[in-house]
Enzyme design. Structure first.
Site, short mmCIF file in Angstrom:
data_model
loop_
_atom_site.label_atom_id
_atom_site.label_comp_id
_atom_site.label_asym_id
_atom_site.label_seq_id
_atom_site.Cartn_x
_atom_site.Cartn_y
_atom_site.Cartn_z
N HIS A 60 -100.52 12.16 -18.32
CA HIS A 60 -101.58 11.21 -17.99
C HIS A 60 -102.90 11.90 -17.65
O HIS A 60 -103.76 11.30 -17.01
CB HIS A 60 -101.18 10.31 -16.82
CG HIS A 60 -100.10 9.32 -17.12
ND1 HIS A 60 -98.79 9.67 -17.30
CD2 HIS A 60 -100.12 7.97 -17.26
CE1 HIS A 60 -98.05 8.60 -17.54
NE2 HIS A 60 -98.83 7.55 -17.52
N CYS A 91 -102.12 -5.77 -15.51
CA CYS A 91 -102.92 -4.80 -16.26
C CYS A 91 -102.99 -5.13 -17.75
O CYS A 91 -103.99 -4.85 -18.40
CB CYS A 91 -102.34 -3.39 -16.11
SG CYS A 91 -102.63 -2.64 -14.52
N CYS A 115 -101.44 0.34 -10.23
CA CYS A 115 -102.41 0.19 -11.32
C CYS A 115 -103.04 -1.19 -11.35
O CYS A 115 -104.21 -1.35 -11.71
CB CYS A 115 -101.74 0.48 -12.67
SG CYS A 115 -100.21 -0.44 -12.94
N CYS A 116 -102.26 -2.23 -10.98
CA CYS A 116 -102.74 -3.60 -11.17
C CYS A 116 -103.86 -4.02 -10.21
O CYS A 116 -104.80 -4.69 -10.64
CB CYS A 116 -101.57 -4.59 -11.09
SG CYS A 116 -100.36 -4.37 -12.43
N ASP A 128 -103.07 11.95 -25.56
CA ASP A 128 -102.37 11.61 -24.32
C ASP A 128 -101.27 10.59 -24.58
O ASP A 128 -101.43 9.72 -25.43
CB ASP A 128 -103.39 11.04 -23.32
CG ASP A 128 -102.89 11.08 -21.89
OD1 ASP A 128 -102.07 10.20 -21.52
OD2 ASP A 128 -103.29 11.98 -21.14
N GLY A 129 -100.17 10.68 -23.84
CA GLY A 129 -99.13 9.66 -23.93
C GLY A 129 -99.67 8.28 -23.60
O GLY A 129 -99.22 7.27 -24.17
N HIS A 130 -100.63 8.21 -22.71
CA HIS A 130 -101.21 6.91 -22.31
C HIS A 130 -102.67 6.85 -22.73
O HIS A 130 -103.52 7.51 -22.14
CB HIS A 130 -101.10 6.72 -20.80
CG HIS A 130 -101.24 5.30 -20.36
ND1 HIS A 130 -102.21 4.46 -20.87
CD2 HIS A 130 -100.52 4.56 -19.48
CE1 HIS A 130 -102.07 3.26 -20.30
NE2 HIS A 130 -101.06 3.29 -19.47
N HIS A 182 -95.21 -0.03 -24.98
CA HIS A 182 -95.84 -0.29 -23.67
C HIS A 182 -97.16 -1.06 -23.86
O HIS A 182 -98.10 -0.59 -24.49
CB HIS A 182 -96.10 1.05 -22.99
CG HIS A 182 -96.62 0.94 -21.60
ND1 HIS A 182 -97.94 1.16 -21.29
CD2 HIS A 182 -96.00 0.64 -20.44
CE1 HIS A 182 -98.11 1.01 -19.98
NE2 HIS A 182 -96.94 0.69 -19.44
N GLU A 232 -92.09 -1.99 -19.94
CA GLU A 232 -93.29 -2.83 -19.74
C GLU A 232 -93.92 -3.12 -21.10
O GLU A 232 -95.11 -2.89 -21.32
CB GLU A 232 -94.30 -2.12 -18.84
CG GLU A 232 -93.67 -1.59 -17.55
CD GLU A 232 -94.67 -0.91 -16.61
OE1 GLU A 232 -94.59 -1.20 -15.41
OE2 GLU A 232 -95.51 -0.12 -17.06
#
Lengths: 657, 657
Positions: A146, A345, A423-424, A196-198, A275, A327
């Protein structure tokens, strides 16, 4: 001067009663509360956090930055992306300061900018976990690290803070980061050929480009977008080299490329999968870069994914991501209401993505989805008090099921103040705080008003537009247009899908019949036009899902204006599934100022409630016992779970074929 | 002699066409196939095994015994309870030999008995994992070790083999085991005061008592029953002493006492919860011991659990255990059809439990549940070929959902030949092979015929009863009674719940109106009675669930006789959820000898199918497009998933209040 050379928006102040309440709560309650959370002050109410998001006893986010900055000692705490909770708070503050200036808040933000600057490595790198506890592993395990995700969130915040306050320091940090990333990633020899993975860095770099006009950032954003899914061994090779078991998230090593939306290049993707937030952050950057670059292939790719979601994977509330496992999106028309995830999110980022799509092309459908998110799916993520947040947003909930059926454990019946993975909270607050950016879209010499949120807006050439109305409760919208320089431009107004069958447009008090273009009315503005009014259809409407959707068959949702309603056990007898609506139910609308900080409720007597009998057998060959005429009360979905913990359902049974 | 002193059954031969087919397949296909599996011969088709049960490349079960017996070298393979696959095979063989004697099969069984005897420790202990690889940990981690569970399964098999063949050696092994357990467990000082994580030993010791009349075994069974849930620290203390992380199943250490049905003493339990098979094996022993001991508190406890299941947690097919998580019961009226587990073993053990309840009290409801299991929920666990088995048995399945929604991953659409945890295959085969034990129940001077499975039965005093009929397809049942000694007894016939509203009883061809007693007709038999006939109501019936059941609201299941039907995508258009039945649909019954090895199908034209349109929006404010009259074909639930992998549903929508 009669023609505009470059139309632009210069200022938008939201005056809507509905949204002023929320935005004041963000300013006065949420921002100070979140500041306490990330500073490990005050009490976390994590009663329901373990349903989704997880519970933690503190955040450590600011402390991590202090340690990285050399102002404190210790180890990193929390997730590898813990820094982003600070950045999203900072981004929220940036937007808040524009409508609710508060010197103390600005001081805290400036102090935070200084802290971040101190924490940043000389070469621009910033990710406190790696700086504090794993300096040799920087950029070595991108599948799970991340790092670009974290820095991307800072870049967004830095750009926002610079735009809001003019802070050069905030922008410099962002540019140094982007420089660091650019010197480490890209197609050139010696750089890392990966991503990046995300996703997040893509959309952040596009924003940084818009502010700085430095093409390096745009090129890098485009590199990450087009590189994704090209080399299916990239993550594996990095993991191998980094020590195969040396995971940050063990389950993410073998979860597969579909989870990362990296199973194939974006131009070959046909649907949203994996995701949900990863998909939507990625597509936000995709649509943005595609527009700037006029890249038809990338535009088509963005269209394909957006269409798949909206036509086949979107809950009626705007929620997305059907399963708690990963998710994630599942598949077309799979929209279970009682096990869905619908992460806050994900709804927020669906609004981000759709805003970019609208900027690409003026069409009512994009405004419809933004409206759906901000009044329903995303808004459900925050409690009326501004200080409690949902991770998952189901369309059907039952406290007993959440407690005793493990498949529904992720469905919380009560919002939590914070989460281990927080995160939310700041995602929904940064959306609401920046809502003024979601009202107008300008294309060439057209100003599109696509949301009915009362505001005072200023544009180039001295144009001012004052939108008034008591939306979402009232469908009378009026625009006063001040055009001192007699500019000629086109004023577009989106007609929402729920009002396409019935609306009245008046220009200077005269009814006008204008042809719709992609569900938008265009009114040519010249010196004579000073007022426009629109009457929308505020009847309660029954919504039916496509018959490909198993979960909603034989059921209707009820929508009035943009608001999707739900039944709560607080107002109705339980179990809620015993209710059946009549064939053509009429609803009474009542604005109740004392209820849930002021909501419009819908009630009907055109409903039945099946009889129950606790002594009855589990199964019977008898005819049904029948039902009693019943009174059904509905409240807006966004306001659910603000009273007692009872059942809730959006979809209600209705007889009929 | 006119009165019987002790009425008993001496022999029952099943002549039913329906069941002879299954029982021949068990004898000729399943037993040799399972023998190959446990001997690591032949090919495992585990294509769908990972959905539930898990996939393995071989069994190792016989090999483990060989190693323990010193006939081979190596380490134990598979689960700690791998031995039970051999024991349940042996139990199946014991029953099969009574209706299909096969010397080769008996030779294999005798060879296996010798092997087991060789593997058994001198003191009677037998659990190959511990003997081979962890001799110092015997009885040290009962929460997870399954040692008493494994030995219990041998005891059942040993008793069955002795009863069937007279093998003293088989019984001696069982008695040595029971002796070993008795010297290690019990209330006395110096013994372990505890119980196995997985019940089974209780019911096994009760069976051993019935055969040997040795009260030691009965006392020990009762000890395990009453001790369970008394000492909530027992497992924890053992785990601590054994090395806390030294788990056989890590997730089972902290899963909680509810999972083990050991959260409180059985007399305080109010409902079924936790791992379904654990609950049901336990309650089988509970009901058995309660009867022998005339223990009213234990009888009441058994009643309480049985009632909870049947009135609140039983699927219409007889399946039980609603969630894959822990293969467990969830809560009252929670009966989701598309995520349910309904493990084959759970249905089989629900039949075991209910058989014991019927032995406690003659009441139609117990026969109803046995019938429900053997014709539906349990029978669904085995393919028509006898060599493929389901672990989970859903009431609604969709191949796309199982593939792409992780919450439905456990729902296989195709039976597997074997599993890593191969508990289900031999559980369903031992039930079918012993079905002759499920037809009559004798209380004092009453013979109750509670299943309509054609058979020739012999009783004490030379009484013979020949039941004929083509059940489950035909509702005409006839009994010829031969009573050479002119004994006086009462002949009870259960009237099934689905026929209580309409049936005709004739005694010696004359219609008789007899009052029902707990849904049982009692016909006094004297020398004059030679024939009884019964006509049952074989109309297709609509079944409705209690309105407390969310999942089934607005839907009906269709049942004809004992058979619950389902719609499969093979016979109908997909998606199946678009079908709606008319208000009072009439069904046409057709016996189709070529279909699915001969099944009665139901078809109706009183159905509608909603129209679909792939280009349609996901949501609409329009009225529904309507539906076309449609033809709907239903097949017996037990026979689903024997053709192409398509959707299946038991519950079908029907308009109405």
């Amino acid at each position: 001067m009669d023609a505009l050379t470059q139309l632009s928006v210069t200022d938008v102040q939201i005056t809507s009663t509905f949204w002023q309440r929320y935005r004041n709560i963000i300013a006065k309650e949420a921002v100070p509360f979140q500041w306490d959370m990330i500073n490990d002050k005050g009490k976390m109410d994590v009663t329901n956090a373990d349903a989704a998001g997880g519970a933690a006893d503190h955040s450590g986010a600011i402390e991590n930055l202090k340690i990285a900055a050399g102002r404190a000692k210790g180890h990193h705490f929390g997730f590898v992306f813990q820094d982003t909770d600070v950045y999203k708070w900072l981004e929220t503050v940036s937007y808040v300061l524009k409508y609710h200036f508060d010197q103390k808040m600005k001081d805290a933000a400036d102090w935070t900018i200084d802290l971040i600057a101190d924490a940043q490595d000389k070469n621009g790198y910033l990710s406190t976990y790696f700086q504090i506890d794993a300096p040799k592993r920087k950029f070595k395990r991108l599948q799970q690290s991340h790092e670009l995700y974290s820095m991307g969130h800072y870049i967004e915040a830095g750009v926002a803070y610079y735009e809001s306050t003019g802070s050069q320091k905030a922008l410099e940090i962002a540019e140094k980061m982007a420089g660091c990333i650019n010197s480490n990633f890209g197609p050139e020899d010696g750089k890392i050929h990966g991503y990046d993975g995300h996703p997040e860095i893509e959309l952040a770099l596009a924003k940084l480009y818009e502010t700085t006009k430095n093409r390096t950032y745009l090129n890098l954003a485009k590199y990450f977008i087009t590189e994704r899914g090209q080399d299916l061994k990239f993550f594996d090779r990095q993991n191998e080299a980094d020590g195969i078991d040396n995971d940050f998230f063990a389950e993410l090593r073998t979860i597969g490329d579909r989870y990362y939306f990296a199973d194939k290049p974006i131009t070959e993707q046909k649907d949203a999968h994996g995701h949900a937030v990863r998909v939507l952050y990625f597509c936000t950057g995709l649509a943005h870069v595609a527009r700037i670059e006029h890249d038809k292939k990338l535009l088509k790719a963005a269209d394909t994914i957006w269409d798949d979601i909206v036509k086949k994977q979107l809950y009626v509330t705007g929620n997305v991501g059907q399963t708690v496992t990963g998710e994630a999106f599942t598949y077309d028309y799979d929209l279970p209401n009682d096990t869905d995830y619908g992460e806050t999110c994900a709804s927020v980022s669906m609004a981000f993505f759709t805003k970019q799509m609208l900027a690409n092309k003026l069409a009512g459908k994009f405004g419809d989805v933004i409206e759906k998110e901000i009044f329903n799916g995303a808004l459900s993520g925050i409690a009326l008090d501004g200080k409690h947040y949902f991770y998952a947003n189901p369309l059907e909930a039952d406290p007993v099921a959440s407690k005793l059926n493990p498949g529904k454990k992720h469905i919380a019946l009560r919002r939590s103040s914070w989460f281990a993975c927080a995160c939310c909270p700041a995602n929904i607050t940064r959306l609401i705080a920046s809502l003024d950016q979601y009202l107008y879209e300008i294309h060439d010499n057209t100003i599109l008003s696509h949301q009915f949120i009362a505001n005072d807006a200023k544009f180039s050439d001295g144009i001012e537009i004052h939108q008034q109305g008591n939306f979402p409760w009232d469908g009378n919208i009026s625009y006063q247009i001040s055009n001192p320089n007699r500019s000629k431009f086109s004023f577009g107004i989106r007609i929402p899908a729920w009002s396409l069958d019935k609306f009245i447009l008046k220009v200077n008090d005269k009814v006008v019949n204008t042809k719709l273009n992609d569900d938008i009315l265009y009114v040519p503005i010249d010196k004579s036009v000073t007022s426009i009014s629109l009457v929308l259809n505020m009847a309660a409407r029954l919504v039916r899902a496509n018959t490909n959707v198993n979960a909603d068959i034989g059921k209707v949702a009820i929508q009035r204006g943009p608001i999707v309603y739900c039944a709560e056990g607080v107002d109705n007898s339980q179990p809620l599934w015993r209710y059946i609506l009549g064939e053509a139910p009429s609803f009474k609308y009542t604005y109740e100022p004392q209820l849930l900080d002021g909501v419009g409720t819908l009630t009907t007597d055109d409903a039945y409630c099946l009889e129950g009998d606790p002594e009855e057998a589990l199964y019977t060959f008898d005819k049904p016992k029948g039902a009693q005429k019943a009174h059904l009360t509905l409240i807006p979905y966004y306001a659910w779970a603000n009273r007692d913990e009872k059942q809730m359902t959006v979809w209600i049974r209705q007889n009929g074929i």
